[in-house]
Enzyme design. Structure first.
Site, PDB file in Angstrom:
ATOM      1  N   TRP A 150     -20.349  12.240  30.530  1.00  0.00           N
ATOM      2  CA  TRP A 150     -21.432  11.516  31.193  1.00  0.00           C
ATOM      3  C   TRP A 150     -21.519  11.816  32.685  1.00  0.00           C
ATOM      4  CZ3 TRP A 150     -18.899   9.023  34.979  1.00  0.00           C
ATOM      5  CH2 TRP A 150     -17.555   8.720  34.757  1.00  0.00           C
ATOM      6  N   ASN A 151     -20.468  12.412  33.284  1.00  0.00           N
ATOM      7  CA  ASN A 151     -20.467  12.463  34.756  1.00  0.00           C
ATOM      8  C   ASN A 151     -21.369  13.547  35.338  1.00  0.00           C
ATOM      9  OD1 ASN A 151     -18.702  14.464  33.986  1.00  0.00           O
ATOM     10  ND2 ASN A 151     -17.175  14.005  35.542  1.00  0.00           N
ATOM     11  N   PRO A 175     -24.102  15.134  23.410  1.00  0.00           N
ATOM     12  CA  PRO A 175     -23.877  14.570  24.734  1.00  0.00           C
ATOM     13  C   PRO A 175     -23.167  13.223  24.638  1.00  0.00           C
ATOM     14  CG  PRO A 175     -26.149  14.213  24.058  1.00  0.00           C
ATOM     15  CD  PRO A 175     -25.483  14.951  22.929  1.00  0.00           C
ATOM     16  N   SER A 177     -22.453   9.364  24.734  1.00  0.00           N
ATOM     17  CA  SER A 177     -23.405   8.316  24.331  1.00  0.00           C
ATOM     18  C   SER A 177     -23.901   7.509  25.530  1.00  0.00           C
ATOM     19  CB  SER A 177     -22.773   7.397  23.283  1.00  0.00           C
ATOM     20  OG  SER A 177     -21.543   6.916  23.754  1.00  0.00           O
ATOM     21  N   GLY A 228     -14.315  16.957  29.075  1.00  0.00           N
ATOM     22  CA  GLY A 228     -14.007  15.531  29.038  1.00  0.00           C
ATOM     23  C   GLY A 228     -12.543  15.307  29.359  1.00  0.00           C
ATOM     24  N   SER A 229     -12.007  14.222  28.832  1.00  0.00           N
ATOM     25  CA  SER A 229     -10.635  13.856  29.189  1.00  0.00           C
ATOM     26  C   SER A 229      -9.621  14.727  28.459  1.00  0.00           C
ATOM     27  CB  SER A 229     -10.408  12.387  28.824  1.00  0.00           C
ATOM     28  OG  SER A 229     -10.585  12.232  27.431  1.00  0.00           O
ATOM     29  N   GLU A 250     -12.538  21.981  29.146  1.00  0.00           N
ATOM     30  CA  GLU A 250     -12.580  21.661  30.582  1.00  0.00           C
ATOM     31  C   GLU A 250     -12.173  20.201  30.692  1.00  0.00           C
ATOM     32  OE1 GLU A 250     -13.223  23.696  33.012  1.00  0.00           O
ATOM     33  OE2 GLU A 250     -14.171  25.396  32.033  1.00  0.00           O
ATOM     34  N   LEU A 251     -10.943  19.964  31.118  1.00  0.00           N
ATOM     35  CA  LEU A 251     -10.370  18.606  30.980  1.00  0.00           C
ATOM     36  C   LEU A 251     -10.135  17.938  32.333  1.00  0.00           C
ATOM     37  CD1 LEU A 251      -7.922  19.556  28.080  1.00  0.00           C
ATOM     38  CD2 LEU A 251     -10.297  18.777  27.924  1.00  0.00           C
ATOM     39  N   CYS A 284     -14.432  15.735  37.862  1.00  0.00           N
ATOM     40  CA  CYS A 284     -13.133  16.276  37.431  1.00  0.00           C
ATOM     41  C   CYS A 284     -12.428  16.981  38.577  1.00  0.00           C
ATOM     42  CB  CYS A 284     -13.327  17.225  36.265  1.00  0.00           C
ATOM     43  SG  CYS A 284     -14.523  18.496  36.662  1.00  0.00           S
ATOM     44  N   GLU A 379      -5.560  10.481  36.922  1.00  0.00           N
ATOM     45  CA  GLU A 379      -6.877  10.574  37.546  1.00  0.00           C
ATOM     46  C   GLU A 379      -7.439   9.156  37.734  1.00  0.00           C
ATOM     47  OE1 GLU A 379      -9.330  12.531  34.696  1.00  0.00           O
ATOM     48  OE2 GLU A 379     -10.208  13.852  36.181  1.00  0.00           O
ATOM     49  N   GLU A 456     -15.722  28.555  32.713  1.00  0.00           N
ATOM     50  CA  GLU A 456     -17.178  28.422  32.595  1.00  0.00           C
ATOM     51  C   GLU A 456     -17.825  28.979  33.860  1.00  0.00           C
ATOM     52  OE1 GLU A 456     -17.849  24.219  31.533  1.00  0.00           O
ATOM     53  OE2 GLU A 456     -18.104  24.939  29.488  1.00  0.00           O
TER      54      GLU A 456
HETATM   55  P1  NAP Z   1     -14.022  11.454  27.333  1.00  0.00           P
HETATM   56  O1  NAP Z   1     -13.791  10.060  26.960  1.00  0.00           O
HETATM   57  O2  NAP Z   1     -13.065  12.486  26.891  1.00  0.00           O
HETATM   58  O3  NAP Z   1     -15.510  11.787  26.855  1.00  0.00           O
HETATM   59  C1  NAP Z   1     -16.060  13.078  26.949  1.00  0.00           C
HETATM   60  C2  NAP Z   1     -16.923  13.345  25.735  1.00  0.00           C
HETATM   61  O4  NAP Z   1     -16.130  13.295  24.560  1.00  0.00           O
HETATM   62  C3  NAP Z   1     -18.034  12.327  25.524  1.00  0.00           C
HETATM   63  O5  NAP Z   1     -19.130  12.977  24.944  1.00  0.00           O
HETATM   64  C4  NAP Z   1     -17.416  11.374  24.537  1.00  0.00           C
HETATM   65  O6  NAP Z   1     -18.365  10.649  23.797  1.00  0.00           O
HETATM   66  C5  NAP Z   1     -16.681  12.338  23.656  1.00  0.00           C
HETATM   67  N1  NAP Z   1     -15.574  11.779  22.878  1.00  0.00           N
HETATM   68  C6  NAP Z   1     -14.849  10.671  23.097  1.00  0.00           C
HETATM   69  N2  NAP Z   1     -13.905  10.536  22.134  1.00  0.00           N
HETATM   70  C7  NAP Z   1     -14.049  11.596  21.305  1.00  0.00           C
HETATM   71  C8  NAP Z   1     -13.378  12.047  20.129  1.00  0.00           C
HETATM   72  N3  NAP Z   1     -12.344  11.371  19.610  1.00  0.00           N
HETATM   73  N4  NAP Z   1     -13.795  13.184  19.537  1.00  0.00           N
HETATM   74  C9  NAP Z   1     -14.830  13.879  20.051  1.00  0.00           C
HETATM   75  N5  NAP Z   1     -15.509  13.507  21.152  1.00  0.00           N
HETATM   76  C10 NAP Z   1     -15.111  12.387  21.776  1.00  0.00           C
HETATM   77  O7  NAP Z   1     -14.117  11.651  28.894  1.00  0.00           O
HETATM   78  P2  NAP Z   1     -14.833  10.726  29.927  1.00  0.00           P
HETATM   79  O8  NAP Z   1     -13.824   9.774  30.427  1.00  0.00           O
HETATM   80  O9  NAP Z   1     -16.099  10.211  29.418  1.00  0.00           O
HETATM   81  O10 NAP Z   1     -15.199  11.833  31.012  1.00  0.00           O
HETATM   82  C11 NAP Z   1     -14.487  12.034  32.143  1.00  0.00           C
HETATM   83  C12 NAP Z   1     -13.397  13.074  31.917  1.00  0.00           C
HETATM   84  O11 NAP Z   1     -13.999  14.363  31.829  1.00  0.00           O
HETATM   85  C13 NAP Z   1     -12.474  13.138  33.099  1.00  0.00           C
HETATM   86  O12 NAP Z   1     -11.152  13.264  32.670  1.00  0.00           O
HETATM   87  C14 NAP Z   1     -12.930  14.391  33.832  1.00  0.00           C
HETATM   88  O13 NAP Z   1     -11.943  14.952  34.633  1.00  0.00           O
HETATM   89  C15 NAP Z   1     -13.346  15.254  32.715  1.00  0.00           C
HETATM   90  N6  NAP Z   1     -14.272  16.292  33.180  1.00  0.00           N
HETATM   91  C16 NAP Z   1     -13.811  17.555  33.259  1.00  0.00           C
HETATM   92  C17 NAP Z   1     -14.635  18.554  33.735  1.00  0.00           C
HETATM   93  C18 NAP Z   1     -14.133  19.948  33.837  1.00  0.00           C
HETATM   94  O14 NAP Z   1     -14.945  20.837  33.997  1.00  0.00           O
HETATM   95  N7  NAP Z   1     -12.841  20.185  33.756  1.00  0.00           N
HETATM   96  C19 NAP Z   1     -15.946  18.260  34.123  1.00  0.00           C
HETATM   97  C20 NAP Z   1     -16.393  16.941  34.016  1.00  0.00           C
HETATM   98  C21 NAP Z   1     -15.527  15.962  33.523  1.00  0.00           C
HETATM   99  P3  NAP Z   1     -18.681   9.089  24.095  1.00  0.00           P
HETATM  100  O15 NAP Z   1     -18.815   8.993  25.584  1.00  0.00           O
HETATM  101  O16 NAP Z   1     -19.945   8.848  23.375  1.00  0.00           O
HETATM  102  O17 NAP Z   1     -17.507   8.319  23.569  1.00  0.00           O
END
Ligand code: NAP
Length: 477
Positions: A150-151, A175, A177, A228-229, A250-251, A284, A379, A456
């Protein structure tokens, strides 16, 4: 013509309402912005099949045709910059000026890969015998699953979809939710750009783990790209192992920002504000730990605190706002937990340290944070500066690398020898030297250690969606 703000998913060129809906909420006000199609796993499955069918012809498309599809998408994204930025702000809460910047940044990947698609060169290699010639070719890998956070609701989509299309792949995008509207708006523009049916599919829904399971285990998908995370990345990596999919992850990060005593303090403060407070600290590559040399600690912390006190907090749509709300209650709870923990272990609050209202957290500076705090290890993902002290360069490097993450790192110094030494010693995929703005479509963005796999952007970003094949030509006898 279909409006950009849509509430339906996009599968095989059809807009799908789904059996029910889920709410997309403005984090600044808590009000419902839209009710969006909540798909079932069977619909995700049909999106994968549509992408697979589309791939059978799309993989044979001319490279110039794919470049043209991307160029038209790029032009349409920029033509609708204001509208897209407003959607980003409504669903993510980030200030409108940042959202406008995200549209430019996200679009830059589309143009980059439109151009790069023409340059997926192979090579010729001398064979083992005079009668042999070996040549390499690159081919699109197949159906791609992309899961985005989402960020950066727009840029994380274009950073995956553009190279996939450039490579001749087809995509099923899921994307977050919290922010599906920007991704759906991008699909509207892809439709207007004349992308063939089934090449881009957007599946929306609340069941992130169920949809993620399908996208990471379905054998028709050959590549999974996730941002994501780290915790979710590990789950997807394990699931994708069952049929040995190619993956990009990309975590999360835990970025250090080192300020040496020979640094230009003013430049360091300016870089710090950008690298820490963009999207209210929810990026991130956001700095998580400021490591400041003892001799300039007071000067740097004072100047940084003054700059933090000038930041304007408010609804992203209001004029010159720089800091918006956190994305949700979980995000706010984590920030509060980290600050309470640091203060309990001796940190001093120089400014902020409290909730303003709703999901708005005051821009905060904490001094003399100790190494045993949550902030030092995890983080924070919020508008909190944590200042740690160090005495020597060796100590700074040791502190900076003392984490399982390795995405971004930053340092400020005017000693050119130190700049080389420290840049090489930092365990991170990205190092900003006297620079807080590190991202660019032409650079290979990505992390090491538990911050991810793959890159990327840049020419390496295209390779993530291609397979390398070699052809050994003999003379036949
Ligand atoms: P997240 O909870 O991991 O969510 C990211 C995505 O994964 C969302 O679309 C989420 O959907 C989905 N998701 C959640 N649980 C899942 C599962 N069990 N299986 C498959 N998909 C699942 O991360 P966030 O907290 O929203 O996002 C922030 C994180 O992203 C931070 O740790 C940040 O550092 C990282 N990030 C990394 C980069 C990079 O380039 N390295 C760039 C941006 C962000 P829902 O939201 O619908 O649950």
């Amino acid at each position: 013509m279909r409006k950009l703000k849509v509430d339906k998913a996009y599968i095989n060129g059809q807009w799908i309402a789904g059996a029910d809906t889920f709410d997309v909420v403005d984090p600044a006000t808590g009000s419902v912005v839209e009710k969006v199609a909540n798909l079932r796993i069977a619909e995700v499955h049909s999106a994968i099949e549509a992408a697979h069918t589309a791939w059978s012809s799309f993989k044979a498309s001319d490279v110039m045709q794919r470049a043209a599809l991307l160029e038209t998408w790029y032009r349409l994204i920029l033509e609708h910059k204001q509208e897209l930025a407003e959607i980003i702000t409504l669903e993510s809460g980030k200030p409108l000026t940042e959202s406008l910047g995200e549209v430019d940044y996200g679009a830059s990947f589309v143009l980059w890969f439109a151009e790069e698609s023409k340059r997926s060169y192979g090579e010729t290699i001398p064979g083992p015998r005079a009668s042999n010639k070996i040549l390499t070719i690159k081919q699109g890998i197949g159906v791609v699953a992309a899961i985005t956070p989402w960020n950066f609701p727009l840029a994380m989509v274009t950073r995956k979809v553009a190279p996939a299309i450039a490579a001749g792949c087809t995509v099923v995008l899921r994307p977050a939710s919290q922010t599906p509207l920007t991704a759906l708006a991008l699909a509207v523009l892809a439709e207007r750009a004349g992308w063939p049916v089934g090449v881009l599919n957007v599946v929306t829904g609340k069941d992130s783990s169920g949809m993620g399971h399908e996208l990471s285990t379905n054998p028709l998908i050959r590549k999974l790209s996730f941002t994501g995370s780290t915790s979710v990345g590990k789950i997807l990596m394990k699931q994708a192992a069952d049929n040995v999919k190619k993956i990009s992850l990309e975590l999360g990060g835990n970025a250090p920002f080192i300020v040496f005593e020979d640094a230009d303090i003013e430049a360091a403060v300016e870089g710090a504000i950008y690298a820490k407070f963009r999207n209210s600290g929810q990026t991130c590559v956001a700095v998580n730990r400021f490591l400041v040399q003892d001799s300039i600690f007071d000067q740097f912390s004072q100047q940084l605190t003054d700059a933090v006190n000038r930041l304007k907090v408010g609804h992203g749509m209001d004029g010159d706002v720089q800091i918006g709300p956190l994305i949700n209650q979980n995000g706010l709870d984590k920030v509060q937990e980290h600050v309470t923990d640091a203060v309990g272990k001796g940190a001093r609050i120089l400014t902020g340290g409290k909730v303003i209202e709703g999901l708005f957290y005051a821009p905060t500076v904490l001094a003399d944070v100790s190494a045993d705090t949550l902030i030092a290890k995890e983080e924070t993902f919020g508008p909190v500066v944590s200042l740690f002290r160090f005495k020597t360069e060796e100590e700074a490097i040791q502190m900076a690398n003392n984490t399982e993450f390795g995405l971004a790192s930053y340092f400020y110094s005017n000693d050119v020898h130190r700049c080389w030494r420290v840049a090489e010693a930092l365990e991170a995929g990205i190092v900003g030297v006297n620079e807080g703005r590190i991202s660019f479509a032409g650079a290979p963005f990505g992390g090491i250690k538990e911050s991810g796999v793959g890159r990327e952007g840049s020419r390496y970003g295209l390779d993530e969606y291609m397979e390398l094949k070699y052809i050994n030509f003999g003379r036949g006898k």
